[in-house]
Design an enzyme around this catalytic site. Structure first.
Site, mmCIF file in Angstrom:
data_model
loop_
_atom_site.group_PDB
_atom_site.id
_atom_site.type_symbol
_atom_site.label_atom_id
_atom_site.label_comp_id
_atom_site.label_asym_id
_atom_site.label_seq_id
_atom_site.Cartn_x
_atom_site.Cartn_y
_atom_site.Cartn_z
ATOM 1 N N ASP A 228 -14.229 -4.062 9.625
ATOM 2 C CA ASP A 228 -13.944 -4.913 8.249
ATOM 3 C C ASP A 228 -12.746 -4.419 7.770
ATOM 4 O OD1 ASP A 228 -14.596 -6.201 5.956
ATOM 5 O OD2 ASP A 228 -16.752 -5.769 6.169
ATOM 6 N N ASP A 229 -12.361 -4.760 6.472
ATOM 7 C CA ASP A 229 -10.968 -4.447 5.793
ATOM 8 C C ASP A 229 -10.673 -2.868 6.015
ATOM 9 O OD1 ASP A 229 -11.629 -6.794 4.871
ATOM 10 O OD2 ASP A 229 -11.936 -6.192 2.766
#
Length: 423
Positions: A228-229
């Site tokens: 993810d980020d």
């Protein structure tokens, strides 16, 4: 606040030259100086066994209880020798250093049935993934100060696969735990499989157990590769974040390298408490979905302002820059549909990208257009033929030295003055 330190044409020519000036390497590591503790104790003094099989939750709790109640002047260093130290979640205390020797691994147990529960973040009002309480972080601290996590390249292994599998199978009962003002994170490596769900590398606000907002945070010299980020800055979710009213500010991210199927550097989308004064510089991204991703939504309220991103290299990125006003879900049906966020004063300069599928999109909100968005010396190569160059709506700003040439919305003569001073 919880201070953590982990040792993770011609007229335009002068402006173009100014855009390209090299940045002298600086550091904010001294915000939280590394302290020498007067007392050193070892986890083995409390019966811990580093064989990777023995559960050491109780020895960790005993050692930290001793540090908390003995209150040695100058604090105490808890030494973790080489070995694999299996444990459940535990809480740190003030005035301590958690020191991992070379070859030391603090490994989370995968037995989750007795994992402690804690209240939801007040700025979220509920667990992020499920209503109700959330699982306690693997290593956490509540209302503590003067805490350092450092060592000789030791490892903290959250063994997150058991949580990821429960999430995939729909058997998760509560929001999953996290791995971990004046926070310094330096020289860390954060790794999770490319397909692991919701595995942000560093969420600065989630370093604090009772909030998603934070201030005076420095993240330097880190490598992150997750599902993810890589870094995500947040400050609360819709009506709960608005009511809590605590912004994230004074955050510096520099000399970070990483890869993610989602965003390299993300701000939002949960920014209901506000986000301001963010500096991101000297970033190297590869095999990433979005390079720079600033996101919010109607219902969030709050603001994003005074964001500066400089000196970014990208390789094999799906979309280099995305600033969007329609991203993210809501905690429940009670969010305020009239709570419209503002985005103002975003400067992105000195960006070089190769093998970029789509340069970018800047799409504001009709009732609240994004303002003073400035692009300078942004060169993006490898855009596929017949691919739309830039997508822009409800935004004003300026562009200088951008390739491919951006949308017409970034030619506002009024905003150009602000952008010239920012460049």
């Amino acid at each position: 606040m919880v201070p953590f330190q982990v040792w993770i044409g011609v007229a335009l020519l002068p402006l173009l030259l100014q855009c390209s000036l090299a940045v002298t390497e600086v550091s904010c590591a001294d915000v939280v100086p590394l302290k020498l503790r007067r007392e050193v104790i070892s986890i083995t003094d409390f019966g811990a066994v580093g064989d990777g099989k023995t559960l050491n939750t109780w020895p960790f709790k005993k050692a930290i209880y001793r540090i908390q109640h003995m209150r040695k002047r100058g604090g105490t260093l808890l030494y973790i020798p080489p070995g694999v130290w299996l444990t459940g979640s535990f809480s740190l205390t003030s005035h301590m250093t958690l020191y991992l020797a070379r070859g030391a691994v603090i490994k989370s147990t995968q037995v989750t049935r007795n994992w402690p529960l804690v209240d939801p973040l007040p700025s979220y009002g509920r667990g992020r993934e499920l209503p109700g309480k959330r699982y306690m972080s693997f290593i956490q601290g509540d209302g503590i100060s003067d805490v350092i996590i450092t060592g000789e390249n030791g490892t903290i292994d959250g063994q997150g696969e058991v949580w990821w599998n429960m999430w995939r199978k729909g058997t998760l009962h509560h929001t999953r735990p996290n791995l971990l003002d004046n926070v310094v994170i330096k020289y860390v490596t954060v790794l999770a499989p490319y397909d692991s769900p919701n595995t942000d590398g560093i969420d600065p606000g989630n370093l604090l157990p009772d909030d998603t907002s934070c201030s005076n945070v420095c993240i330097e010299d880190a490598h992150i590769a997750t599902g993810d980020d890589l870094v995500a800055i947040k400050s609360g979710w819709d009506e709960y974040g608005i009511a809590y009213g605590r912004p994230s500010s004074g955050i510096t991210i520099r000399r970070l390298t990483g890869s993610s199927p989602f965003s390299g550097i993300a701000i939002g989308s949960e920014t209901s408490g506000g986000v301001h004064n963010i500096l991101v510089e000297n970033i190297n991204l590869y095999n990433t979905g979005f390079g720079i991703h600033i996101k919010t939504n109607v219902g969030r309220g709050g603001y994003i302002r005074n964001v500066t991103v400089i000196n970014v290299s990208m390789n094999k990125v799906r979309q280099a820059i995305r600033i969007a006003g329609d991203v993210g879900d809501h905690p429940d049906e009670y969010f305020n549909r009239h709570a419209v966020p503002t985005v103002d004063g975003v400067t992105i300069k000195n960006v070089l990208g190769v093998d970029i599928q789509q340069p970018g999109s800047i799409e504001g909100i009709r009732s609240s257009p994004f303002t003073r968005v400035c692009l300078c010396n942004v060169k993006l190569w490898g855009v596929r033929p017949h691919t739309e160059s830039w997508r822009c709506t409800d935004v004003s700003g300026a562009a200088l030295g951008v390739q491919p040439w951006p949308c017409s919305e970034l030619t506002d003569t009024v905003t150009a003055g602000f952008c010239s001073s920012a460049f």
